[in-house]
Design a protein around this motif. Structure first.
Motif: not given
Length: 184
Positions: A28-30, A43-47, A63-70, A75-76
């Motif tokens: 999920k995150d590191l 990680p957003v995608t495998e690459d 920070v997790r919350r903001v990233l989760g929204l984006q 990914r798209a």
């Protein structure tokens, strides 16, 4: 970070991401602490991953919350760009495979390759398909770990799974290749 260090960190993160996904527990995150700084890797995608540098005492939850929204938007966006084949990435992976095949692990890998070919053909796979399967497993092996005699079992397990539809061939392959690894 110097380019060489950044590249090493990126490879390590990619291997950790692939390894965790392989065992069914996607990362999920590191969080990595560097003295007074903290690096958050998501990680957003495998690459692709998002990396944020934070002060060590900074709260991670916002920070997790903001990233989760984006993340879905990222990914798209990345999916649109992945439609274009990146020849450089393919060439780099192939160069790395060739380097390993020519290195000290080469003789054992060539024996494993020959054994896999033998049993995959027995299982009904064509020669060209067999080579493609072998190269793909080598790429996966490079992504998840540092190639060495200690990590051969991961490569062999991946190859064995490709023979699951022919249990007799799979069993014979695993037996033969285990003997090869023991002698290495």
């Amino acid at each position: 970070m110097p380019a060489e260090t950044a590249n090493d960190v990126a490879k390590t993160i990619r291997r950790m991401t692939v390894a965790s996904a392989t065992v069914g527990v996607p990362l999920k995150d590191l969080l990595i602490n560097f003295g007074p700084a903290r690096m958050m890797v998501v990680p957003v995608t495998e690459d692709a991953t998002v990396v944020g540098l934070l002060e060590r005492d900074t709260a991670v939850t916002p920070v997790r919350r903001v990233l989760g929204l984006q993340l879905e938007s990222l990914r798209a966006l990345l999916a649109d760009e992945e439609d274009e084949i990146d020849v450089d990435v393919v060439d780099e992976a192939e160069e790395e495979i060739e380097r390993i095949l020519r290195g000290e692990l080469g003789p054992v890998l060539q024996r494993i390759r020959g054994q896999f070919r033998e049993f995959a053909i027995q299982a009904g796979h064509g020669e060209e398909q067999t080579e493609t399967m072998m190269r793909e497993q080598l790429r996966e092996w490079l992504l998840c770990c540092n190639p060495s005699t200690y990590t051969f079992p991961l490569l062999v397990d991946g190859l064995g799974q490709l023979l699951n539809d022919a249990p007799a061939s799979r069993s014979a392959f695993m037996e033969k290749v285990q003997a090869t690894i023991r002698s290495a």
